[in-house]
Design a protein around this motif. Structure first.
Motif, short mmCIF file in Angstrom:
data_model
loop_
_atom_site.label_atom_id
_atom_site.label_comp_id
_atom_site.label_asym_id
_atom_site.label_seq_id
_atom_site.Cartn_x
_atom_site.Cartn_y
_atom_site.Cartn_z
N MET A 311 34.10 28.72 35.49
CA MET A 311 34.08 30.17 35.71
C MET A 311 35.44 30.61 36.24
O MET A 311 35.90 30.11 37.27
CB MET A 311 32.99 30.53 36.72
N PRO A 312 36.11 31.56 35.59
CA PRO A 312 37.42 32.01 36.06
C PRO A 312 37.30 32.81 37.35
O PRO A 312 36.29 33.47 37.62
CB PRO A 312 37.94 32.88 34.91
N PHE A 313 38.37 32.79 38.15
CA PHE A 313 38.36 33.47 39.44
C PHE A 313 38.15 34.98 39.29
O PHE A 313 37.60 35.62 40.19
CB PHE A 313 39.67 33.19 40.19
N ASP A 314 38.56 35.57 38.18
CA ASP A 314 38.37 37.02 38.05
C ASP A 314 36.89 37.39 38.11
O ASP A 314 36.53 38.50 38.49
CB ASP A 314 39.05 37.58 36.80
N ASN A 315 36.00 36.47 37.71
CA ASN A 315 34.56 36.73 37.82
C ASN A 315 34.14 36.94 39.27
O ASN A 315 33.22 37.72 39.55
CB ASN A 315 33.75 35.58 37.24
N LEU A 316 34.78 36.22 40.20
CA LEU A 316 34.50 36.38 41.62
C LEU A 316 35.28 37.55 42.21
O LEU A 316 34.77 38.30 43.03
CB LEU A 316 34.84 35.09 42.37
N LEU A 317 36.52 37.70 41.78
CA LEU A 317 37.39 38.75 42.32
C LEU A 317 36.76 40.14 42.16
O LEU A 317 36.87 40.98 43.04
CB LEU A 317 38.75 38.70 41.64
N TYR A 318 36.08 40.35 41.01
CA TYR A 318 35.48 41.66 40.74
C TYR A 318 33.95 41.60 40.72
O TYR A 318 33.29 42.44 40.11
CB TYR A 318 36.00 42.19 39.40
N ALA A 319 33.39 40.60 41.41
CA ALA A 319 31.95 40.37 41.34
C ALA A 319 31.12 41.45 42.02
O ALA A 319 29.92 41.54 41.81
CB ALA A 319 31.60 39.01 41.96
N ALA A 320 31.75 42.30 42.85
CA ALA A 320 30.99 43.35 43.52
C ALA A 320 30.49 44.40 42.54
O ALA A 320 29.59 45.18 42.86
CB ALA A 320 31.86 44.01 44.59
N VAL A 321 31.05 44.43 41.33
CA VAL A 321 30.65 45.38 40.29
C VAL A 321 30.18 44.60 39.06
O VAL A 321 30.81 43.63 38.66
CB VAL A 321 31.84 46.29 39.90
#
Length: 469
Positions: A311-321
């Motif tokens: 899972m790429p980090f961008d999935n976590l970076l923007y996970a609030a939406v």
């Protein structure tokens, strides 16, 4: 609890040797465990091939056989004997599925050559961070197996292409052939940009373009609308005059679940899109449940392109939406001229990220603005120096601290963040390296999240894209 070593660090294209520069890996820290994704979502499709034997067979022969079978679907009649065909590859394929991706390229090259009598050359579409990428040509001996292979960065020569929305620039060496075949891997990198719309078209606005067109995709159009660039370029007369077909590795966080191919990119895109949403959607929403954590970078991916459990980090970076929900605007608030009136509809840094530790992370992608307001500590040594001197992050030294060793860096950030929950981005496939506390949290939340995705969110995502359940 399961323990697994971190994947090895490879020498980069510019010659840096992170394996020699990094004294300790995050997986060696006390209290860091491996949490298999299948423990969180038992419904993940079993892999045809896995990078690690913990998740399935690592023998690439199944991928080789499936590739041959799928290639028989392709109509190659437009390719004449003696003509040239560029087989377009990308570094993400090597990073995520290394041996399997090489086999896909090998079999495609051999099949097309044998069937048509054409000369098939492999061209790697290198993107931002080119010199920081692992040197895949040497790591997998690509010149001997596929060569000679050419790497094409986005500052190479360009070629102007007329599209229905104006002129754009492609990387000339990628298309300097009579025909080309597009290859891809199906995972959720940059989902906040493509929103799972025309997913397989994305390289035509990003990886296959000159930097000017990539910038137009990012900043001129941005999330929700950037894919207009990709589709317009793909549908241009120039690209269509050379396009033969596409072959992809269909992936899961554990490895490769299938190979697919088609001459019609739209048909192929629809075929794989529903599976991508089913495979990655539950884990993406589970990451959004984490209300506090420290992120520890310890692998070869540049910031948003760092991976944990596939899972790429961008999935976590923007996970609030939930940016897979097309009812959500999901614009990047950083790109707006004024603050949004409803922040919940915009992508901003996940407030659950309370601190960041960087043990090793290559440069090449800007991230200084993101960490400016988050305590970020680098582990002292050559790797920290490479990152501080990275031209993409010229002011990084002004916004980070440096600690003498990894344990001290993590302790400093945890004390400030007030949490013992840690997630590691070290490119381990099939499992998250996390602290025991975060492993317990994710195990507790997973059943309800997976059930919600399957019963409510997935049907909505599919309906929004006119895909069949």
């Amino acid at each position: 609890m399961l323990t697994l070593p971190a994947p090895p660090l490879h020498t980069t294209w510019k010659g840096s040797d992170p394996a020699a520069a990094v004294a300790m890996r995050a997986a060696e820290l006390p209290g860091i465990v491996a949490l298999p994704v299948r423990d969180l979502d038992p419904g993940i499709r079993p892999p045809l091939w896995a990078l690690d034997e913990a998740w399935g067979q690592t023998d690439v022969e199944a991928v080789r056989e499936r590739t041959r079978a799928r290639l028989r679907r392709l109509d190659l009649s437009r390719i004449g004997a003696g003509e040239t065909v560029n087989l377009l590859a990308n570094p993400h394929g090597f990073a995520l599925c290394g041996p399997a991706y090489v086999v896909l390229l090998e079999e495609t090259q051999k099949y097309v050559t044998d069937r048509t009598g054409a000369r098939v050359r492999v061209r790697i579409a290198e993107s931002m961070g080119h010199i920081e990428n692992p040197d895949w040509v040497k790591i997998y001996d690509l010149d001997a197996r596929l060569g000679p292979v050419k790497e094409v960065p986005q500052i190479d020569r360009g070629i102007e292409v007329e599209t229905r929305i104006g002129k754009f620039w492609l990387s000339r060496p990628l298309f300097a052939a009579d025909h080309f075949i597009h290859t891809h891997v199906t995972e959720m990198r940059e989902g906040y940009l493509h929103r799972m719309l025309d997913r397989l078209h994305k390289p035509f606005g990003m990886g296959y373009t000159r930097i000017e067109t990539r910038s137009a995709y990012h900043f001129g159009y941005g999330p929700r609308t950037g894919q207009i660039v990709s589709r317009a370029v793909f549908e241009s007369d120039f690209v269509q005059s050379k396009y033969v077909g596409t072959i992809v590795l269909d992936t899961s966080p554990e490895g490769v679940v299938d190979v697919d191919a088609d001459n019609d990119l739209d048909v192929l895109n629809r075929r794989v899109s529903a599976n991508i949403l089913r495979t990655y959607g539950p884990l993406m929403r589970l990451l959004g449940e984490i209300d506090e954590m420290v992120v520890l970078f310890d692998g070869p991916g540049c910031f948003v392109y760092a991976y944990a459990a596939g899972m790429p980090f961008d999935n976590l970076l923007y996970a609030a939406v939930d940016f897979l929900d097309l009812d959500n605007l999901a614009l990047l608030s950083a790109f707006t001229s004024k603050l949004p009136t409803n922040p919940g509809l915009f992508l901003s840094v996940n407030p659950g990220i309370k601190g960041i530790v960087v043990n090793y992370m290559p440069g090449g992608v800007p991230f200084t603005s993101t960490v400016r307001n988050i305590l970020t500590v680098l582990v002292d040594g050559p790797a920290a120096g490479w990152l501080i001197n990275d031209p993409s992050n010229a002011e990084l030294a002004d916004v980070v601290e440096v600690a003498p060793a990894l344990p001290e860096a993590l302790a400093r950030v945890q004390a400030e963040a007030g949490t013992d929950q840690v997630i590691v981005y070290d490119s381990l496939p099939g499992a998250f390296h996390v602290s025991e506390s975060l492993a317990g949290f994710l195990r507790d939340r997973a059943p309800a999240v997976v059930a919600d995705v399957e019963s409510r969110l997935l049907p909505k995502w599919l309906e929004q894209r006119d895909l069949h359940a």
